[in-house]
Design a protein around this motif. Structure first.
Motif, PDB file in Angstrom:
ATOM      1  N   ILE A 288      41.098  93.433  45.250  1.00  0.00           N
ATOM      2  CA  ILE A 288      40.169  92.706  44.635  1.00  0.00           C
ATOM      3  C   ILE A 288      40.444  91.156  44.913  1.00  0.00           C
ATOM      4  O   ILE A 288      41.809  91.015  44.482  1.00  0.00           O
ATOM      5  CB  ILE A 288      40.163  92.951  43.047  1.00  0.00           C
TER       6      ILE A 288
ATOM      7  N   ALA B 138      45.567  85.801  50.194  1.00  0.00           N
ATOM      8  CA  ALA B 138      46.635  86.840  49.776  1.00  0.00           C
ATOM      9  C   ALA B 138      45.645  88.068  50.160  1.00  0.00           C
ATOM     10  O   ALA B 138      46.253  89.277  50.562  1.00  0.00           O
ATOM     11  CB  ALA B 138      47.282  86.637  48.507  1.00  0.00           C
TER      12      ALA B 138
ATOM     13  N   LYS C 124      38.398  78.740  49.812  1.00  0.00           N
ATOM     14  CA  LYS C 124      39.619  77.884  49.615  1.00  0.00           C
ATOM     15  C   LYS C 124      40.250  77.643  50.904  1.00  0.00           C
ATOM     16  O   LYS C 124      40.623  76.667  51.307  1.00  0.00           O
ATOM     17  CB  LYS C 124      40.533  78.383  48.452  1.00  0.00           C
TER      18      LYS C 124
ATOM     19  N   GLY D 158      43.345  71.610  53.471  1.00  0.00           N
ATOM     20  CA  GLY D 158      43.961  70.774  54.231  1.00  0.00           C
ATOM     21  C   GLY D 158      42.840  69.916  54.968  1.00  0.00           C
ATOM     22  O   GLY D 158      42.789  69.792  56.348  1.00  0.00           O
TER      23      GLY D 158
ATOM     24  N   CYS E 150      43.105  73.204  57.381  1.00  0.00           N
ATOM     25  CA  CYS E 150      44.160  74.314  56.672  1.00  0.00           C
ATOM     26  C   CYS E 150      45.335  73.994  57.101  1.00  0.00           C
ATOM     27  O   CYS E 150      45.869  74.424  58.187  1.00  0.00           O
ATOM     28  CB  CYS E 150      43.656  75.648  57.188  1.00  0.00           C
ATOM     29  N   ASN E 151      46.151  73.556  56.266  1.00  0.00           N
ATOM     30  CA  ASN E 151      47.629  73.517  56.398  1.00  0.00           C
ATOM     31  C   ASN E 151      48.298  75.053  55.941  1.00  0.00           C
ATOM     32  O   ASN E 151      48.513  74.996  54.952  1.00  0.00           O
ATOM     33  CB  ASN E 151      48.218  72.367  55.323  1.00  0.00           C
TER      34      ASN E 151
ATOM     35  N   ALA F 223      44.433  90.229  43.978  1.00  0.00           N
ATOM     36  CA  ALA F 223      44.379  89.005  44.596  1.00  0.00           C
ATOM     37  C   ALA F 223      43.213  87.979  44.310  1.00  0.00           C
ATOM     38  O   ALA F 223      42.830  87.356  45.198  1.00  0.00           O
ATOM     39  CB  ALA F 223      44.383  89.410  45.936  1.00  0.00           C
ATOM     40  N   THR F 224      43.124  87.741  43.032  1.00  0.00           N
ATOM     41  CA  THR F 224      41.816  86.855  42.557  1.00  0.00           C
ATOM     42  C   THR F 224      42.268  85.396  42.353  1.00  0.00           C
ATOM     43  O   THR F 224      41.325  84.857  41.799  1.00  0.00           O
ATOM     44  CB  THR F 224      41.323  87.545  41.429  1.00  0.00           C
TER      45      THR F 224
ATOM     46  N   GLY G   7      34.543  79.773  42.985  1.00  0.00           N
ATOM     47  CA  GLY G   7      34.594  81.284  42.882  1.00  0.00           C
ATOM     48  C   GLY G   7      35.973  81.798  41.937  1.00  0.00           C
ATOM     49  O   GLY G   7      36.202  82.753  41.734  1.00  0.00           O
TER      50      GLY G   7
ATOM     51  N   PHE H 202      40.119  86.687  36.288  1.00  0.00           N
ATOM     52  CA  PHE H 202      40.150  88.041  36.307  1.00  0.00           C
ATOM     53  C   PHE H 202      41.505  88.660  36.239  1.00  0.00           C
ATOM     54  O   PHE H 202      41.720  89.650  35.738  1.00  0.00           O
ATOM     55  CB  PHE H 202      39.318  88.367  37.792  1.00  0.00           C
TER      56      PHE H 202
ATOM     57  N   GLY I 288      49.859  86.588  45.592  1.00  0.00           N
ATOM     58  CA  GLY I 288      49.066  85.308  45.565  1.00  0.00           C
ATOM     59  C   GLY I 288      49.242  84.465  44.552  1.00  0.00           C
ATOM     60  O   GLY I 288      50.267  84.494  43.663  1.00  0.00           O
ATOM     61  N   GLU I 289      48.311  83.514  44.387  1.00  0.00           N
ATOM     62  CA  GLU I 289      48.215  82.596  43.304  1.00  0.00           C
ATOM     63  C   GLU I 289      48.324  83.107  41.872  1.00  0.00           C
ATOM     64  O   GLU I 289      48.406  82.490  40.777  1.00  0.00           O
ATOM     65  CB  GLU I 289      47.254  81.431  43.408  1.00  0.00           C
TER      66      GLU I 289
ATOM     67  N   GLY J  39      51.552  73.468  52.498  1.00  0.00           N
ATOM     68  CA  GLY J  39      51.499  74.603  53.217  1.00  0.00           C
ATOM     69  C   GLY J  39      52.267  75.772  52.522  1.00  0.00           C
ATOM     70  O   GLY J  39      52.266  76.910  53.078  1.00  0.00           O
ATOM     71  N   TYR J  40      52.814  75.413  51.663  1.00  0.00           N
ATOM     72  CA  TYR J  40      53.764  76.342  50.900  1.00  0.00           C
ATOM     73  C   TYR J  40      53.025  77.581  49.972  1.00  0.00           C
ATOM     74  O   TYR J  40      53.466  78.581  50.157  1.00  0.00           O
ATOM     75  CB  TYR J  40      54.631  75.660  49.884  1.00  0.00           C
TER      76      TYR J  40
HETATM   77  P1  FDA Z   1      42.383  82.338  46.658  1.00  0.00           P
HETATM   78  O1  FDA Z   1      41.921  81.550  45.640  1.00  0.00           O
HETATM   79  O2  FDA Z   1      42.398  82.033  48.131  1.00  0.00           O
HETATM   80  O3  FDA Z   1      41.402  83.951  46.657  1.00  0.00           O
HETATM   81  C1  FDA Z   1      41.011  84.529  45.453  1.00  0.00           C
HETATM   82  C2  FDA Z   1      39.679  85.189  45.725  1.00  0.00           C
HETATM   83  O4  FDA Z   1      39.350  86.170  44.784  1.00  0.00           O
HETATM   84  C3  FDA Z   1      38.540  84.384  46.230  1.00  0.00           C
HETATM   85  O5  FDA Z   1      38.046  84.659  47.349  1.00  0.00           O
HETATM   86  C4  FDA Z   1      37.648  84.470  44.853  1.00  0.00           C
HETATM   87  O6  FDA Z   1      35.877  84.595  44.971  1.00  0.00           O
HETATM   88  C5  FDA Z   1      38.084  86.073  44.494  1.00  0.00           C
HETATM   89  N1  FDA Z   1      37.659  86.053  43.110  1.00  0.00           N
HETATM   90  C6  FDA Z   1      37.876  85.294  41.963  1.00  0.00           C
HETATM   91  N2  FDA Z   1      37.680  86.047  40.963  1.00  0.00           N
HETATM   92  C7  FDA Z   1      37.225  87.145  41.283  1.00  0.00           C
HETATM   93  C8  FDA Z   1      36.398  88.484  40.769  1.00  0.00           C
HETATM   94  N3  FDA Z   1      36.392  88.192  39.307  1.00  0.00           N
HETATM   95  N4  FDA Z   1      36.149  89.549  41.295  1.00  0.00           N
HETATM   96  C9  FDA Z   1      36.191  89.459  42.592  1.00  0.00           C
HETATM   97  N5  FDA Z   1      36.688  88.512  43.431  1.00  0.00           N
HETATM   98  C10 FDA Z   1      37.198  87.526  42.503  1.00  0.00           C
HETATM   99  N6  FDA Z   1      47.547  75.476  50.171  1.00  0.00           N
HETATM  100  C11 FDA Z   1      48.282  75.369  51.294  1.00  0.00           C
HETATM  101  O7  FDA Z   1      49.186  76.110  51.521  1.00  0.00           O
HETATM  102  N7  FDA Z   1      47.770  74.347  52.134  1.00  0.00           N
HETATM  103  C12 FDA Z   1      46.588  73.594  51.920  1.00  0.00           C
HETATM  104  O8  FDA Z   1      46.056  72.975  52.873  1.00  0.00           O
HETATM  105  C13 FDA Z   1      45.989  73.919  50.886  1.00  0.00           C
HETATM  106  N8  FDA Z   1      44.590  73.187  50.520  1.00  0.00           N
HETATM  107  C14 FDA Z   1      44.139  73.287  49.428  1.00  0.00           C
HETATM  108  C15 FDA Z   1      42.817  72.574  49.293  1.00  0.00           C
HETATM  109  C16 FDA Z   1      42.244  72.717  48.214  1.00  0.00           C
HETATM  110  C17 FDA Z   1      40.955  71.850  47.756  1.00  0.00           C
HETATM  111  C18 FDA Z   1      42.651  73.722  47.010  1.00  0.00           C
HETATM  112  C19 FDA Z   1      41.641  74.054  46.051  1.00  0.00           C
HETATM  113  C20 FDA Z   1      43.644  74.584  47.314  1.00  0.00           C
HETATM  114  C21 FDA Z   1      44.356  74.165  48.545  1.00  0.00           C
HETATM  115  N9  FDA Z   1      45.591  75.206  48.616  1.00  0.00           N
HETATM  116  C22 FDA Z   1      46.310  74.827  49.857  1.00  0.00           C
HETATM  117  C23 FDA Z   1      46.026  76.152  47.761  1.00  0.00           C
HETATM  118  C24 FDA Z   1      45.448  77.661  48.340  1.00  0.00           C
HETATM  119  O9  FDA Z   1      44.167  77.424  48.839  1.00  0.00           O
HETATM  120  C25 FDA Z   1      45.790  78.682  47.341  1.00  0.00           C
HETATM  121  O10 FDA Z   1      47.127  78.587  46.725  1.00  0.00           O
HETATM  122  C26 FDA Z   1      45.636  80.077  48.111  1.00  0.00           C
HETATM  123  O11 FDA Z   1      44.132  80.204  48.597  1.00  0.00           O
HETATM  124  C27 FDA Z   1      46.046  81.154  47.261  1.00  0.00           C
HETATM  125  O12 FDA Z   1      45.675  82.280  47.741  1.00  0.00           O
HETATM  126  P2  FDA Z   1      44.889  83.657  46.735  1.00  0.00           P
HETATM  127  O13 FDA Z   1      44.325  84.546  47.880  1.00  0.00           O
HETATM  128  O14 FDA Z   1      45.994  84.122  45.809  1.00  0.00           O
HETATM  129  O15 FDA Z   1      43.736  82.915  46.202  1.00  0.00           O
END
Ligand code: FDA
Length: 402
Positions: free
Chosen positions: A9, A14, A41, A46, A50-51, A159-160, A169, A173, A374-375, A385-386
């Motif tokens: 999910i 991630a 996201k 980046g 995308c970093n 993985a939300t 989004g 959850f 993931g987050e 990029g971490y």
């Molecule tokens: P992610 O947020 O990627 O994915 C979660 C997914 O779950 C989404 O697709 C969402 O729609 C879905 N979801 C949520 N609730 C749900 C529900 N109830 N039902 C179904 N689906 C649901 N990091 C980095 O390393 N380098 C970078 O360059 C950047 N730059 C950056 C810029 C900006 C503006 C932001 C906001 C963040 C970054 N980050 C980043 C952080 C990075 O984007 C973030 O840490 C990762 O996307 C986390 O990955 P996840 O898959 O855990 O969550």
């Protein structure tokens, strides 16, 4: 009823990595997301490039109540592993700053790469799709009720993500599922976020909005076996409401409300000693002296904010005054009144308590078959990029275990 080995999910960084990994092992995987647009996201990350990792990524670059938790996953899927994947997909990339790797062209290439990896394992997609309930089935496994039909799965991976940027989004959850299964949480907080100050306290600095300079910044304590402090040398940016820029985004993850941050605005220089030593030879006004090392507008603003006349001559000022000025600039100590919140935060600090999860597989110790990656988990990376590296590594760890 659709039956799968694994339901993931959240089709973000991630979730896609996990789904692809599990599916390429031969598992029947369904990947579910409520959004209409895939992986927003990644797309905006980046600055659109995308970093996607940091070649120096290691456990020291992550915050967690349990700093050891991330070690296993990070060591089994490294930045070099992700770079190899990027190369295999012929995506051009470059290093920008301190090991940060960015796409040459577009973040879309990373999304396409992950889609291709999912396709290689024949991942089934449900998107947009809302999950209304998740329950353990009597005969083992899980039952998911969704607005596109019910699903049965042996394992479920959550993985939300975190709470930052709800308009693309983000939801709670993952946290609600943790609560439902009585898993402990570490309180979520906006991180990698600009900090704000009381408007009255900030009034002298509003004029400085737009000024950027390299500083040292620190907060928290560095004592004891589990130091909570953070310290960075990065660029700082003055804004209308407070401070931003990489230095502040980094330190915001370590900052606790009610406590100060300490900024050294001229990190290479012991200002008080230099000014006292220069009294005999430097004939200039104080504002001109400071503007050797600071943008002139900032030098003037700081002098006024600390009660110094702009035209005061260095030679006329007592040493005690110069020591006060030195401390004000080398150790500018200010207490934010808050942050710009989840609307501006790049990530969420906190999440599902790692003590509830296996560091090898990401599975909840007391709910066999339920994984968090993931987050959503209490592992938060520095800027650079971490956070994506954690998403890839935790996604692979769960994808190999389900
Ligand atoms: P992610 O947020 O990627 O994915 C979660 C997914 O779950 C989404 O697709 C969402 O729609 C879905 N979801 C949520 N609730 C749900 C529900 N109830 N039902 C179904 N689906 C649901 N990091 C980095 O390393 N380098 C970078 O360059 C950047 N730059 C950056 C810029 C900006 C503006 C932001 C906001 C963040 C970054 N980050 C980043 C952080 C990075 O984007 C973030 O840490 C990762 O996307 C986390 O990955 P996840 O898959 O855990 O969550």
């Amino acid at each position: 009823m659709a039956k799968f080995d694994v339901a993931v999910i959240g089709a973000g960084a991630a979730g896609m990595m996990c789904a692809a990994t599990a599916a390429q092992r031969g598992k029947r995987v369904v990947l579910i997301d409520h959004a209409t647009k895939l992986a927003e996201k990644i797309r905006i990350s980046g600055g659109g490039r995308c970093n996607f990792t940091n070649i120096n990524a290691g456990p020291a670059n992550f915050l967690s109540e349990n700093p050891h938790f991330c070690k296993s996953a990070l060591s089994r899927y490294t930045a070099a592993d992700f770079v190899a994947l990027v190369k295999r997909h012929r995506i051009g990339y470059h290093e920008k700053h301190r090991g940060q790797l960015f796409c040459d062209d577009s973040a879309e290439q990373i999304i396409d790469m992950l889609k291709d990896e999912c396709a290689a394992g024949d991942v089934h997609w449900r998107m947009p799709c809302k999950v209304s309930s998740l329950a353990q089935a009597d005969e083992g496994g899980f039952l998911l009720q969704t607005d596109t039909g019910d699903i049965e799965a042996d394992s479920v991976v959550i993985a939300t993500g975190g709470l930052s940027i709800a308009k693309i989004g983000a939801t709670d959850f993952g946290y609600r599922i943790a609560e439902q299964f009585e898993l402990r949480m570490v309180e979520p907080r906006p991180a990698l976020v600009p900090l704000t100050f009381d408007p009255q306290q900030w009034a002298p600095f509003v004029e400085m909005s737009g000024i950027a300079l390299e500083v040292d910044v620190e907060t928290g304590s560095f004592k004891g076996r589990n130091p909570t402090g953070g310290r960075f040398r990065e660029d700082l940016l003055f804004t209308h409401r407070g401070l931003s820029g990489p230095a502040i985004l980094q330190i915001s993850s370590y900052w606790t409300p009610g406590t100060p941050i300490v900024i050294n605005l001229i990190p290479e220089l012991d200002l008080a000693a230099t000014l006292i030593e220069g009294k005999g030879t430097i004939k200039k006004q104080l504002g001109n002296v400071l503007s050797q090392w600071l943008p002139a507008r900032l030098a003037e603003g700081l002098l006024l904010a600390h009660g110094f006349a702009l035209d005061a001559r260095l030679a006329d000022l007592p040493d005690a005054q110069l020591r006060k000025l030195g401390a004000a600039i080398n150790q500018w100590t200010i207490t934010p009144n808050g942050s710009e919140g989840y609307k501006k935060a790049e990530v969420t600090r906190g999440g599902v308590d790692t003590r509830e999860l296996s560091q090898q597989s990401m599975m909840a110790n007391k709910v066999p078959g339920l994984y968090f990656i993931g987050e959503a988990v209490d592992v938060t990376g520095w800027l650079g990029g971490y956070n994506f590296q954690w998403a890839w590594a935790s996604g692979v760890a769960a994808g190999q275990a389900v």
